[in-house]
Design a protein around this motif. Structure first.
Motif, short mmCIF file in Angstrom:
data_model
loop_
_atom_site.label_atom_id
_atom_site.label_comp_id
_atom_site.label_asym_id
_atom_site.label_seq_id
_atom_site.Cartn_x
_atom_site.Cartn_y
_atom_site.Cartn_z
N PHE A 147 0.83 -1.21 0.00
CA PHE A 147 0.00 0.00 0.00
C PHE A 147 0.87 1.26 0.00
O PHE A 147 0.57 2.23 -0.69
CB PHE A 147 -0.96 -0.01 1.19
N LYS A 148 1.94 1.22 0.77
CA LYS A 148 2.82 2.38 0.82
C LYS A 148 3.46 2.59 -0.56
O LYS A 148 3.57 3.72 -1.04
CB LYS A 148 3.89 2.20 1.90
N LYS A 151 0.93 4.17 -2.80
CA LYS A 151 0.76 5.59 -2.45
C LYS A 151 1.93 6.42 -2.97
O LYS A 151 1.74 7.46 -3.62
CB LYS A 151 0.64 5.71 -0.93
N ASP A 152 3.15 5.93 -2.71
CA ASP A 152 4.36 6.68 -3.09
C ASP A 152 4.54 6.80 -4.58
O ASP A 152 5.23 7.70 -5.07
CB ASP A 152 5.61 6.02 -2.50
N LYS A 156 -3.23 3.49 -8.00
CA LYS A 156 -4.55 3.71 -7.39
C LYS A 156 -5.17 2.45 -6.78
O LYS A 156 -6.18 2.53 -6.09
CB LYS A 156 -5.52 4.24 -8.46
N TYR A 185 -5.49 2.90 4.24
CA TYR A 185 -5.26 3.60 2.97
C TYR A 185 -6.57 3.75 2.20
O TYR A 185 -6.74 3.16 1.12
CB TYR A 185 -4.25 2.83 2.12
N GLU A 187 -7.71 5.96 0.42
CA GLU A 187 -7.61 6.60 -0.91
C GLU A 187 -7.19 5.59 -1.98
O GLU A 187 -7.25 5.89 -3.18
CB GLU A 187 -6.63 7.78 -0.85
N ILE A 188 -6.77 4.41 -1.56
CA ILE A 188 -6.33 3.40 -2.54
C ILE A 188 -7.36 2.27 -2.60
O ILE A 188 -7.75 1.71 -1.57
CB ILE A 188 -4.93 2.87 -2.15
#
Ligand code: ATP
Length: 324
Positions: A147-148, A151-152, A156, A185, A187-188
């Protein structure tokens, strides 16, 4: 200056690693290589496939560049990943020839320390048993990493791959850890598939995937399938990353069928070196080499036979190096 442990290993490992250092040597970055031995040939010569000295050199380096091990792979690369505590294996499946393979571009985040790869097998009166280990700690860690990473890197969606309908307790735990991490997370987007269905969706809907997070064995199998989607095993690099160490290797093995002929595609290993450059903080050099590789493949003049050309491994590497 970076201290790099170089472990070419067996078969085409030797050829593709030599090709890769040819390219690295053209950069404005200084490398101090320490060559170390491991693999089938090493076992024949020294009696052990992975000498303690090699492990020591790997641990003391800033990064490890690895080629391939043949029959001794379990005792060499699986052990090295363990010794270096590299808990994640990143395997980017990216098409460098969109006109031929479409815009496939997803990352496989493979758990690197447990599952059936713990090698806990035994013979029984009926045949044999292999144990599969899935822990909450390792599952949480790999899902968090995925997930990180998403995000980085502006991805999506993260997809978990498992077989929790059959392996209810072990893969069930992995799936549970995945959705617990997903909550952090929002947003993902997160979803999950069974590994067998994923094997099909990768063929029918490859563009639906952005980041796949999965356990050790499924990750290994799906990354070879991914290679098949974008031009073969000669194209897919990988990075084994831990808190203290990084080991970079092509997804392919020693390919005994073509070893010694000088026709192996060096791209997978050169791209693995690009992942190493990113890890070392030399991202500009990494992008430079990647761009050149795309250019060289698009030109199609000096490429290896699997890419439709007649160039040797070393000729292709020297051509890439000449453009730096
Ligand atoms: P190992 O036992 O070491 O894993 P293998 O032959 O089972 O060896 P790979 O080395 O992964 O598995 O190779 C599978 C096939 O893919 C080989 O038959 C080889 O022809 C092809 N292949 C692998 N790597 C490359 C490469 N860099 N360039 C061209 N073809 C490759």
């Amino acid at each position: 200056m970076y201290n790099i442990a170089v472990i070419p290993g067996d078969g085409i490992g030797e050829e593709v690693v030599k090709a890769t250092t040819t390219v690295l040597d053209k950069l404005d970055v200084e490398f101090n290589y320490t060559h170390a031995i491991a693999g089938d040939k090493c076992k024949e010569e020294t009696g052990v496939p992975l000498p303690d000295e090699t492990i020591q050199i790997a641990k003391e380096s800033d990064a490890v560049l690895f080629g391939a091990a043949g029959e001794t792979a379990a005792d060499v690369i699986v052990r090295l990943r363990h010794e270096l505590s590299t808990f994640v294996n990143l395997r980017p499946v990216k098409s460098l020839q969109p006109e031929k393979y479409g815009n496939i571009d997803f990352m496989i985040v493979r758990e690197n320390t447990e599952d059936l790869y713990i090698g806990d097998e035994e013979e029984t009166p009926e045949g044999a048993i292999a144990r599969k280990k899935i822990t909450k700690a390792a599952s949480d860690k790999i899902c968090e990493y995925a997930f990180k990473y998403a995000k980085d890197t502006g991805r999506k969606k993260v997809t978990a791959v498992h077989k929790a309908n059959v392996l209810k307790i072990s893969d069930g735990l992995f799936k549970k850890c995945f959705y617990e991490t997903a909550e952090k997370y929002p947003e993902i987007e997160s979803n999950d598939f069974y590994v067998d269905a994923t094997a099909m969706y990768l063929i029918t809907n490859p563009l639906d995937f952005e980041v796949i997070v999965t356990s050790n064995l499924y990750g290994d199998i799906l990354s070879d399938e991914g290679a098949g989607l974008v031009g073969g095993l000669g194209m897919i690099p990988s990075a084994n990353i831990g808190d203290e160490n990084g080991l970079f290797e092509p997804v392919h093995g020693s390919a005994p069928d073509i070893a010694g002929q000088g026709i192996a595609n060096p791209v997978a290993t050169i791209l693995s070196a690009c992942m190493m450059l990113d890890y070392l903080g030399e991202s500009e050099s990494a992008r430079r080499i990647e761009d050149i590789i795309v250019e060289v493949i698009q030109e199609g003049k000096i490429v290896t036979p699997d890419l439709g050309g007649t160039a040797s491994t070393q000729e292709m590497a020297e051509y890439i190096a000449s453009k730096i």
